[in-house]
Every structure is written in C-alpha cells, then in structure tokens.
Design an enzyme around this catalytic site. Structure first.
Site, short mmCIF file in Angstrom:
data_model
loop_
_atom_site.label_atom_id
_atom_site.label_comp_id
_atom_site.label_asym_id
_atom_site.label_seq_id
_atom_site.Cartn_x
_atom_site.Cartn_y
_atom_site.Cartn_z
NE ARG A 221 -4.25 -1.51 0.14
CZ ARG A 221 -4.38 -2.57 -0.68
NH1 ARG A 221 -3.44 -2.84 -1.58
NH2 ARG A 221 -5.46 -3.33 -0.62
CG HIS A 269 -2.94 -0.84 -6.91
ND1 HIS A 269 -3.34 -0.21 -5.77
CD2 HIS A 269 -3.02 -2.17 -6.62
CE1 HIS A 269 -3.66 -1.09 -4.83
NE2 HIS A 269 -3.48 -2.30 -5.34
P1 NAP Z 1 -1.60 -11.75 4.78
O1 NAP Z 1 -1.72 -13.15 4.31
O2 NAP Z 1 -2.57 -11.24 5.78
O3 NAP Z 1 -0.10 -11.59 5.35
C1 NAP Z 1 0.30 -10.47 6.07
C2 NAP Z 1 1.70 -10.70 6.61
O4 NAP Z 1 2.16 -9.48 7.22
C3 NAP Z 1 1.76 -11.78 7.69
O5 NAP Z 1 2.97 -12.51 7.60
C4 NAP Z 1 1.75 -10.96 8.98
O6 NAP Z 1 2.38 -11.57 10.09
C5 NAP Z 1 2.56 -9.76 8.56
N1 NAP Z 1 2.29 -8.61 9.42
C6 NAP Z 1 1.12 -7.96 9.62
N2 NAP Z 1 1.28 -6.96 10.52
C7 NAP Z 1 2.57 -7.01 10.91
C8 NAP Z 1 3.33 -6.27 11.83
N3 NAP Z 1 2.80 -5.28 12.56
N4 NAP Z 1 4.64 -6.61 12.00
C9 NAP Z 1 5.18 -7.62 11.31
N5 NAP Z 1 4.50 -8.38 10.40
C10 NAP Z 1 3.22 -8.06 10.21
O7 NAP Z 1 -1.66 -10.75 3.55
P2 NAP Z 1 -1.36 -11.06 2.00
O8 NAP Z 1 -2.48 -11.78 1.37
O9 NAP Z 1 0.00 -11.66 1.89
O10 NAP Z 1 -1.36 -9.56 1.41
C11 NAP Z 1 -0.48 -8.57 1.90
C12 NAP Z 1 -0.90 -7.20 1.38
O11 NAP Z 1 -0.56 -7.07 0.00
C13 NAP Z 1 -2.39 -6.90 1.40
O12 NAP Z 1 -2.82 -6.51 2.68
C14 NAP Z 1 -2.52 -5.78 0.39
O13 NAP Z 1 -2.38 -4.52 1.01
C15 NAP Z 1 -1.33 -6.00 -0.54
N6 NAP Z 1 -1.75 -6.37 -1.91
C16 NAP Z 1 -1.37 -5.57 -2.94
C17 NAP Z 1 -1.71 -5.92 -4.23
C18 NAP Z 1 -1.28 -5.08 -5.40
O14 NAP Z 1 -1.74 -5.31 -6.51
N7 NAP Z 1 -0.38 -4.16 -5.23
C19 NAP Z 1 -2.46 -7.08 -4.47
C20 NAP Z 1 -2.85 -7.86 -3.40
C21 NAP Z 1 -2.48 -7.50 -2.10
P3 NAP Z 1 1.80 -12.97 10.70
O15 NAP Z 1 2.27 -14.01 9.70
O16 NAP Z 1 2.49 -13.08 11.99
O17 NAP Z 1 0.31 -12.83 10.77
C1 GLV Z 2 -5.14 -5.27 -4.04
O1 GLV Z 2 -4.49 -4.30 -3.82
C2 GLV Z 2 -5.61 -6.17 -3.04
O2 GLV Z 2 -5.52 -5.84 -1.84
O3 GLV Z 2 -6.10 -7.24 -3.40
#
Ligand code: NAP
Ligand code: GLV
Length: 306
Positions: A221, A269
């Site tokens: 983000r 994005h």
């Molecule tokens: P997820 O499965 O919820 O994983 C989040 C990770 O971040 C987990 O390992 C979590 O730790 C860690 N985390 C959260 N808060 C933390 C903190 N305070 N300190 C240290 N580690 C922390 O999320 P995801 O599916 O991988 O997605 C991640 C993010 O990518 C989304 O929230 C979104 O904003 C972004 N995204 C962007 C796009 C794009 O097109 N640019 C697309 C999709 C997603 P734990 O393992 O301990 O829970």
């Molecule tokens: C895209 O940014 C998503 O959070 O899936």
C-alpha cells in the site's frame, strides 16, 4: 440467501453472472441506495452509506487481499469480514517481484541504455550473495514471493508479526526482530497489510538500515511509504532505486515527482490483480461454508487490522 454486490471501479454484470452460475439458489444483485437488506455482501471499497444502509449483513466478502479500506469504515461489531486468499494473486506477485529484483540485479536498465546508443558493453557480473532480499510480511503473498526468490538463489530474509518458518528463508519476527532484518537486506520488498502498526513503516529510519545501494519494492500500500524519505535517500545515494506499484494517492497525480525520477520505476497498482473467475469460485465456496456454519479461510481480525 440474498447477496448484494458493491464493488467500486468494477463492472458488475460479469460478476453477477458468475455468482448466478456458482450459487444458483442465491439471489444476487448490484447494490443501489435504498435496496432491501441482504444477508451477505461481495465488496470492494464500499462507502459508509452502504454499510449504514445494510446493518444486518452477516458477512462481507472482499474481492481483494487488503482490507484496509474496509476497516476504515464504521462497521457493526457482528459483521464478519473475509478477505481473498491468493485466488491467483500470489503467482502474479511472485513474477512481479522477481522481475523487479532481477531487472535491478542483472542491470537491464543499463544494458537498455547501452543498446539505445548502439554500444556493446559486457558488464562485470554482480555477486548474488551481495544482494540479500528481505520480504516484509510472510503471509499468503509474501511467503510465495520469498519462495520464488529462493528459486533464483538470492539470500532471502522474511519478517512477520508472529514467528514463521519458510524453507531456505531466514525468518525474523516482531518489532525486536526488525532492525536485524533490515540490516541483513539490500533489497526490501513490502508485502505487509496496511494497519496502524505498519503505516509509514518505509521511512528514513528503517530504509537507512538497509545495506548501502539498497533497493525498495513496494507492492502493498502507498501509505506504507514516506515518499519524501525515499526521495531523500535516493538523492543521497544510500538507495540505488525503487520499484513502486502503489501510492498514497491513486491514480498518481500528474505532477508527482515519481513519474519522471530516473531511479524509480512505477506501475499503476497492477502487481497482483483480482482475477474474476478464480475469485468468484473462491468466494462462492466461502459463502457456502459460511452458510453451513463451517470455518471460513481468510477471516479478518479487525483488532489485528488484517
Ligand atoms: P496476509 O496473508 O494477511 O499476510 C500479512 C503478513 O504481514 C503476515 O505474515 C503478517 O504476520 C505480517 N504482518 C502484519 N502486521 C505485521 C506487523 N505489525 N509486523 C510484522 N509483520 C506483520 O496478507 P497477503 O495476502 O500476503 O497480502 C499482503 C498485502 O498485499 C495486502 O494486505 C494488500 O495490502 C497487498 N496487496 C497488494 C496488491 C497489489 O496489486 N499491489 C495485491 C494484493 C495484495 P503474521 O504471519 O504473523 O500474521
Ligand atoms: C489489491 O491491492 C488487493 O488488496 O487485493
């Protein structure tokens, strides 16, 4: 079951047709102001008006991984939130990040510039061991990215809130593990959710801890990154460059310095897009599990922020 669809920037018709096919017993329609109360919703960045007019929703199924926009709203305490869980995004994220890392490590920008001048220059290969890559966030996307980077033999570090174990990846956890994680890395990939704890986490203090010639890849983000701090560290030479897919303001304003910065590569994005067919299949399965009272994968904890 009544399902209401309220997704910003999304053409509703193909989604409605997909849900009609996947859940023939349900009534699925696009939300309009004044619409009757539904049982569950499929959402992306809904308005506060939508929430206020649908207070009886039992659950909202987000057609993205990040739920930061949802959690900024005033939500009834009983309303469950379910995020998209990969649904074809992890492989896209892995290819985007590996492309950015390899493009930097193999100096493709410099080769392109040579080609433009018709110059045949073979550069001395850089040393892979001097390009340790750190992945902030080892969740659904971060873990896949870390594993993909290992396929190219980069030293890989990961950081998460709770301790994690990923084969071949040096894992760090918690605030106390952050300084050591950062100083172990030259390339930093951000895949954290946006929460009060992670907002502005890419700042002068944290980015200064990266090894000299550091490189930043932000695919999570825009509000994770303090933009002036990135520009200052690129200017001082501590950072060599950045690839940015997300921004504090989207679309990126036309006069923003990132557009033409020689050390910054931007994309709109698009690193991991929501894929309609995969998402409909996943959300339909989750709605059925929810209806049956079974555990649903990807349930968000509002207190945790993701
Ligand atoms: P997820 O499965 O919820 O994983 C989040 C990770 O971040 C987990 O390992 C979590 O730790 C860690 N985390 C959260 N808060 C933390 C903190 N305070 N300190 C240290 N580690 C922390 O999320 P995801 O599916 O991988 O997605 C991640 C993010 O990518 C989304 O929230 C979104 O904003 C972004 N995204 C962007 C796009 C794009 O097109 N640019 C697309 C999709 C997603 P734990 O393992 O301990 O829970
Ligand atoms: C895209 O940014 C998503 O959070 O899936």
């Amino acid at each position: 079951m009544n399902i209401t669809f309220c997704c910003a920037h999304t053409q509703a018709d193909p989604w409605l047709a997909g849900f009609h096919m996947a859940l023939p017993h349900a009534h699925v329609s696009e939300w309009q102001p004044g619409a009757p109360q539904a049982d569950v919703a499929v959402v992306w960045q809904p308005s506060q008006q939508f929430i206020d007019e649908q207070p009886g929703l039992k659950a909202m199924f987000n057609i993205g991984a990040g739920v930061d926009a949802l959690l900024r709203l005033r939500l009834p305490a009983a309303m469950k939130i379910v995020r998209l869980d990969d649904a074809g995004m992890a492989v896209q994220m892995a290819e985007y990040v590996c492309h950015a890392v390899i493009r930097h490590f193999r100096e493709f920008d410099l080769y392109e510039a040579d080609v433009a001048k018709h110059q045949w220059v073979q550069r001395k290969p850089l040393v892979r061991g001097e390009f340790p890559v750190g992945v902030l966030g080892l969740g659904v996307l971060g873990e896949r990215v870390a594993r993909a980077l290992r396929q190219f033999d980069f030293p890989v570090h990961g950081w998460s809130r709770s301790p994690r174990s990923v084969e071949g990846v040096t894992c760090h956890a918690g605030q106390e593990g952050l300084p050591n994680f950062l100083s172990s890395c030259r390339v930093l990939v951000n895949l954290l959710p946006l929460t009060p704890e992670t907002r502005d986490i890419l700042n002068r203090e944290t980015l200064s801890r990266l090894q000299p010639g550091g490189y930043v890849i932000n695919v999570a983000r825009g509000a994770h990154l303090v933009e002036e701090d990135l520009l200052a560290l690129l200017g001082s030479g501590h950072l060599a460059g950045a690839t940015l897919d997300v921004f504090r303001t989207e679309p990126l304003p036309a006069d923003h310095p990132f557009w033409s910065h020689p050390k910054i590569t931007i994309t709109p994005h698009t690193s991991a897009r929501t894929l309609r067919e995969e998402s409909i299949a996943q959300i339909a399965a989750k709605i059925l599990a929810f209806e049956r009272g079974e555990a649903v994968v990807g349930m968000v904890d509002p207190a945790r922020g993701y």
